[in-house]
Write a protein that holds these residues in place. Sequence first.
Motif, PDB file in Angstrom:
ATOM      1  N   ASN A  35       7.778 -77.050   6.640  1.00 45.57           N
ATOM      2  CA  ASN A  35       7.722 -77.672   7.961  1.00 45.57           C
ATOM      3  C   ASN A  35       8.750 -78.790   8.022  1.00 45.57           C
ATOM      4  N   MET A  36       9.648 -78.726   8.989  1.00 43.10           N
ATOM      5  CA  MET A  36      10.699 -79.734   9.114  1.00 43.10           C
ATOM      6  C   MET A  36      10.219 -81.016   9.775  1.00 43.10           C
ATOM      7  N   VAL A  37       9.120 -80.966  10.483  1.00 41.08           N
ATOM      8  CA  VAL A  37       8.641 -82.140  11.212  1.00 41.08           C
ATOM      9  C   VAL A  37       7.954 -83.084  10.237  1.00 41.08           C
ATOM     10  N   LYS A  38       8.404 -84.305  10.203  1.00 40.73           N
ATOM     11  CA  LYS A  38       7.793 -85.310   9.345  1.00 40.73           C
ATOM     12  C   LYS A  38       6.640 -85.989  10.069  1.00 40.73           C
ATOM     13  N   ASN A  39       5.631 -86.371   9.284  1.00 45.66           N
ATOM     14  CA  ASN A  39       4.437 -86.992   9.868  1.00 45.66           C
ATOM     15  C   ASN A  39       3.935 -86.153  11.047  1.00 45.66           C
ATOM     16  N   PRO A  40       3.691 -84.860  10.812  1.00 49.56           N
ATOM     17  CA  PRO A  40       3.390 -83.946  11.933  1.00 49.56           C
ATOM     18  C   PRO A  40       2.052 -84.196  12.609  1.00 49.56           C
ATOM     19  N   GLY A  41       1.095 -84.773  11.873  1.00 53.05           N
ATOM     20  CA  GLY A  41      -0.222 -85.031  12.443  1.00 53.05           C
ATOM     21  C   GLY A  41      -0.508 -86.499  12.661  1.00 53.05           C
ATOM     22  N   PHE A  42       0.530 -87.349  12.577  1.00 51.16           N
ATOM     23  CA  PHE A  42       0.441 -88.794  12.844  1.00 51.16           C
ATOM     24  C   PHE A  42      -0.510 -89.511  11.882  1.00 51.16           C
ATOM     25  N   GLU A  43      -0.683 -88.911  10.686  1.00 46.81           N
ATOM     26  CA  GLU A  43      -1.501 -89.576   9.669  1.00 46.81           C
ATOM     27  C   GLU A  43      -0.881 -90.898   9.236  1.00 46.81           C
ATOM     28  N   GLN A  44       0.430 -91.006   9.391  1.00 43.02           N
ATOM     29  CA  GLN A  44       1.149 -92.228   9.015  1.00 43.02           C
ATOM     30  C   GLN A  44       1.528 -93.045  10.249  1.00 43.02           C
ATOM     31  N   GLY A  45       0.712 -92.956  11.284  1.00 41.69           N
ATOM     32  CA  GLY A  45       0.975 -93.718  12.492  1.00 41.69           C
ATOM     33  C   GLY A  45       2.182 -93.170  13.237  1.00 41.69           C
ATOM     34  N   ILE A  46       3.070 -94.074  13.669  1.00 39.81           N
ATOM     35  CA  ILE A  46       4.220 -93.657  14.483  1.00 39.81           C
ATOM     36  C   ILE A  46       5.473 -93.415  13.635  1.00 39.81           C
ATOM     37  N   LYS A  47       5.327 -93.457  12.323  1.00 34.39           N
ATOM     38  CA  LYS A  47       6.469 -93.264  11.434  1.00 34.39           C
ATOM     39  C   LYS A  47       7.206 -91.968  11.754  1.00 34.39           C
ATOM     40  N   ASN A  48       8.539 -92.039  11.749  1.00 32.33           N
ATOM     41  CA  ASN A  48       9.470 -90.927  12.004  1.00 32.33           C
ATOM     42  C   ASN A  48       9.579 -90.530  13.470  1.00 32.33           C
ATOM     43  N   TRP A  49       8.725 -91.049  14.316  1.00 34.21           N
ATOM     44  CA  TRP A  49       8.765 -90.719  15.740  1.00 34.21           C
ATOM     45  C   TRP A  49       9.345 -91.878  16.533  1.00 34.21           C
ATOM     46  N   GLY A  50       9.938 -91.590  17.675  1.00 33.62           N
ATOM     47  CA  GLY A  50      10.510 -92.639  18.507  1.00 33.62           C
ATOM     48  C   GLY A  50      10.339 -92.338  19.977  1.00 33.62           C
ATOM     49  N   ILE A  51      10.519 -93.361  20.774  1.00 37.97           N
ATOM     50  CA  ILE A  51      10.492 -93.197  22.225  1.00 37.97           C
ATOM     51  C   ILE A  51      11.715 -93.896  22.802  1.00 37.97           C
ATOM     52  N   TYR A  52      12.344 -93.234  23.755  1.00 35.08           N
ATOM     53  CA  TYR A  52      13.590 -93.729  24.339  1.00 35.08           C
ATOM     54  C   TYR A  52      13.414 -93.760  25.850  1.00 35.08           C
ATOM     55  N   THR A  53      13.761 -94.892  26.462  1.00 31.58           N
ATOM     56  CA  THR A  53      13.630 -95.002  27.922  1.00 31.58           C
ATOM     57  C   THR A  53      14.946 -95.495  28.511  1.00 31.58           C
ATOM     58  N   MET A  54      15.245 -95.044  29.735  1.00 29.15           N
ATOM     59  CA  MET A  54      16.438 -95.483  30.444  1.00 29.15           C
ATOM     60  C   MET A  54      16.258 -95.171  31.922  1.00 29.15           C
ATOM     61  N   VAL A  55      17.228 -95.547  32.744  1.00 27.39           N
ATOM     62  CA  VAL A  55      17.255 -95.342  34.203  1.00 27.39           C
ATOM     63  C   VAL A  55      15.867 -95.482  34.829  1.00 27.39           C
ATOM     64  N   GLY A  56      15.219 -96.600  34.523  1.00 28.64           N
ATOM     65  CA  GLY A  56      13.954 -96.923  35.158  1.00 28.64           C
ATOM     66  C   GLY A  56      12.719 -96.457  34.441  1.00 28.64           C
ATOM     67  N   GLY A  57      12.875 -95.609  33.417  1.00 22.91           N
ATOM     68  CA  GLY A  57      11.710 -95.121  32.694  1.00 22.91           C
ATOM     69  C   GLY A  57      11.024 -96.222  31.910  1.00 22.91           C
ATOM     70  N   SER A  58       9.703 -96.139  31.806  1.00 22.33           N
ATOM     71  CA  SER A  58       8.942 -97.140  31.071  1.00 22.33           C
ATOM     72  C   SER A  58       7.746 -96.463  30.414  1.00 22.33           C
ATOM     73  N   ALA A  59       7.580 -96.674  29.109  1.00 22.48           N
ATOM     74  CA  ALA A  59       6.475 -96.045  28.386  1.00 22.48           C
ATOM     75  C   ALA A  59       6.261 -96.759  27.064  1.00 22.48           C
ATOM     76  N   THR A  60       5.076 -96.580  26.510  1.00 21.09           N
ATOM     77  CA  THR A  60       4.756 -97.076  25.173  1.00 21.09           C
ATOM     78  C   THR A  60       4.210 -95.912  24.354  1.00 21.09           C
ATOM     79  N   PHE A  61       4.250 -96.095  23.031  1.00 17.64           N
ATOM     80  CA  PHE A  61       3.822 -95.022  22.130  1.00 17.64           C
ATOM     81  C   PHE A  61       3.049 -95.635  20.978  1.00 17.64           C
ATOM     82  N   ASN A  62       1.902 -95.039  20.643  1.00 20.11           N
ATOM     83  CA  ASN A  62       1.155 -95.446  19.466  1.00 20.11           C
ATOM     84  C   ASN A  62       0.454 -94.231  18.888  1.00 20.11           C
ATOM     85  N   ALA A  63      -0.168 -94.408  17.753  1.00 20.83           N
ATOM     86  CA  ALA A  63      -0.895 -93.315  17.112  1.00 20.83           C
ATOM     87  C   ALA A  63      -2.250 -93.829  16.656  1.00 20.83           C
ATOM     88  N   SER A  64      -3.285 -93.046  16.894  1.00 16.73           N
ATOM     89  CA  SER A  64      -4.619 -93.377  16.430  1.00 16.73           C
ATOM     90  C   SER A  64      -5.434 -92.094  16.353  1.00 16.73           C
TER      91      SER A  64
END
Length: 818
Positions: free
Chosen positions: A116-145
Amino acid sequence: MGCDGWKPVSFTLEKGRTYSVTFDVYSEIAQDLKFQIVDSADKQILIKSVSVQANTTKTFTFENDFEVSDTCQAKWAFQVGGYGTAGETYKIMIDNIKIMHPDLTVTVEKEDPLANMVKNPGFEQGIKNWGIYTMVGGSATFNASSGEGRLNIKNTGTEDYAVQFFQDGMKLYKGNKYKLKFRYKADTERSAEVRIQQNGGTYIGYLDDKSLTFKNDWQTYEKEFTMDYDSDTAARLCFNLGKAGTASDVNQNICFDDFSLVMTQGSLPEEQKANPIRLNQVGYRPDDSKVAFVVSQDRTFKLYTADDKLFMTGNLPVYKADEKGEVLVDEKSGDITRSADFTNFNLEGSFYIKVRADKSPVFKIEPNVYDGLTAGVLKVFYYQRCGGNGITEEYAGEKFAHDPCHTGKAKYYDPTNEIYGSVEIDVSGGWHDAGDYGRYVTPASKAVADLLLTAEHFPAMADLDFGGPDKILAETRYEIEWMLKMQNPITGGVYHKVTTKNHASMTALPEADKDQLYLSPVSAQATADFAAVMAYAYRMYNKIDPAFAQECMVAAKKAWEWLTANPDANAYVDPSFFGTGTYNDGNAKDELFWAAAELFKTTKEEKYLDYLTSYVAGKSNLDNGFGWADMGSYAQVAYLTTESVDKNDELYKKIKQNFIDHAASIIETWKKDGYKVALDDYVWGSNKDLSDRAMILIIANMLEEKHEYKAAVLDQLNYLLGRNAMDISYVTGYGEKAAKHPHHRQSVINEQAVPGMLVGGPNGYIMDVNGDPVAKMVDEKTPPAKCYADVDGSYATNEICIYWNSPLVYILGYLYQK
C-alpha cells in the motif's frame, strides 16, 4: 623438540562467510611456529607463520582473513618442532583457539511493489503524512480522531481546488495498473473530485474522477486505472473539495478512512528497483582512487566492460562492527556500507560493477573523464542569463532559447522612502538566481567569487570552451555588469535584490514574466559583498579591459564609503511587501571582513589593513564559510594569498591556523562517514555546503599539501555524482541516474532538465518546510541523507541555484587544471 607437532582437528567451513582466526601461544624458548588450515583432501586453505619470545604469552589474531569457495570439512594444526636442543624438553602451550565468522548478518530492505503506497492510511498516527491546501477563498481545517480523517469546510472558494485534501509520494509506473480504495462520508450531500495527479507542471490527472458523491453514511470507493503517462514517483493523491463559481460560506464535515493504493498489474521498471551499488556515475581518472559502496549481504563484486566482458573479481569486506560487536550503521544515511575497491584497475574504457544480479550504471575510466561535465556545469550560467538579448538557439538549442526578459525598469518598493522612494532604474542583465527569476546581490557575490577564484587558481579554465558565446571571465563579467547597476550612484549603497512582488507561475517562461520589478532596501551585506567582488574584479580584469577594471574599483571604494558612513547597518530582514526569496542575514560583519580583505589585497592601503587587524584581534575564532550568509573564508583566502604580507606576522599566522583548523574539522567528519561525506548536517542546499567544504580542502592543500585533503575532495565529487544513499547523480544530465525533475521553471515547462545543474540535495529539516511535497513523503525515521526526492515541486531539496553550481565549477576546475 624433534617432533612435527601436527594435531589435526576437523570442523566445517561454510561458503560465503569470511573467517577470522585467533589463538594464544606460550613458549619457554624463543621460536617460530606455523598455523595451518587444510581441507579434507589436505589442500591448503590458510597458513600463517608467527614468532613468540621466551617465557611470554602472545595472542595472535587474523581478522576477516580467508573464505572458501564451497562449503567443506577442514582441519587445523600447529607445526612447533625444530627449535631448542635435541633430547631436551620445553613447554609450549597453545590455548583459546577460535576459528569464527562475525555474525553480522543484516537485512537489506527492498521496496515491495505490491505494498500500500498510502502512508498512515487509517489515521492511526493522526494527521501525519496528510495535508490540506486552501486558496482563492477556500477555508477548511483538518484533524484526525477515532481513526478517521475529518475535514471541516468553512468556505468552498471559487475553484474546485480551492480546498484540497492530499498526500504526496504515490509511485506510478507507465503501463502498470493500480487500484485506489477508501471509505468516505459527509454530513452534507455534495459532490467532489478525487484525483491522482502530477504534483506541479500541468497537473496531469492520472486518475481523474468527478463522480464522487458524499452522503451521511459510510461508502466505499474502489476504482482501478492504468498509468498511461510517463512514470511519476511523486504523484499526489488529492480531493478537490472546493466549488467553482462564487465563494460560499458553509459548514461541511467530511470524513475519510481506510485508504489503499496498490499495484494490481505490472512490475517495477529496472531503473526503479533498489540497487545496492553506489558509485560515481560519470567515472574516474585512471590513477584516482576508485571505490564503490555496496549495501548488500553479498561477498564479492565483479567489474565488467560495457559490452559484458569480465575483467575483475573482488571481495567485499565484512560489515564494520562497533566496540560492542554490533553492526556499524552510518548515522546520516541509515545504511551499512561496504567498499568495492577497484583502485588498482586503471584500464581506460566504459565499465559497470555487478553484485550478484544487480548492475551499476555504466561509468568511464579515462584521463579527461570530467571535461564534458566541467563544461556543462559552467554553461548553466549562460542558461541562467536574464535580460540582454536573451539566450539564443546557437548556444542553448531550440528548447531552452528564449527572448530578452525582465528588461523593464525597477522601482523602489517603498515610494515614501526619503532617500530611495523615487528611484526607477534599469537593472537588466545578470543571472536568474535559481529556479525562479529573482536576482539577489548576496548569493550573486558568492557565485562571482567562486568563478573568479576558479579562473585565478586554475588558469587552464580561462580557455575552456563550455559551449556558450564566452569563456569563464566574460561570462562572469555579465553578472558583474548587472551588479554595478544595483549600486545607488549617489549614496554608494547597494540594493539587496530586484524581483517582482511575487514569484512567477511555474508555467511562465522568463520572457512571459512581465510583472513590475521592485528594488529592495540597501543592505550592509549587499554593499560589503559588492565592494569585495568589485575589488577582486579589478585585479582579474585590469589586463583585459583596464577601463572596466577601473569602473569596478571606483564602485568598490564608493561602497566602502557607504559602509563606513553607516556603521550601525547590520541585519537585513526582507520587507513583508515581497513574496520572493528573502536572503535574510542577521550579521554583516563577515561581509565587511571580506570587503576589507579584498580591498587591501587590491590597493594595499593601510586603512583596510587596520580594519582587518582590529577585526581579527577581537575574535578568538574567525568567521568561516563560503556561503552567501557566511563569507568569512573568502576574506581569509584573500588575505592569505596577498603577495606582500609577511608570513611570520601574527595576523597571517592566526588567519592561516584558523583556515587549517577548519579544514582539519572537515577531514574528521569525512573519516567517520559511511559514504565518506564531509557533512555534519544535511540542511537546505546541502550539496552546496558539501561543495563549499571541498573548496576549503583544495585551498588548504595549496597552503599545506596533504594527501588526505586531495582524497577527501574526490570523495565529495563521488558523492555528488552518485555514490550516495539516494543512488542518484545530483547533477542534471550527467550519470545514468541523474536528477531529471529540478525545481526550475524552464526545465519544468520544457519537460526536460537543463543539463549541468547541481540540485540542492537532501534536507534533514524538510518536514518543517511548508508546502514542499517531500515534507509529506518522509517521516521522523527517515535518515537525513535520504530526505530527498527528484520532484519538481520540491524547492527545498531539488531546486537549483547559481551559487550551488559555482563551488562545483571550482572543484572541477581543480581537476581540469591537473
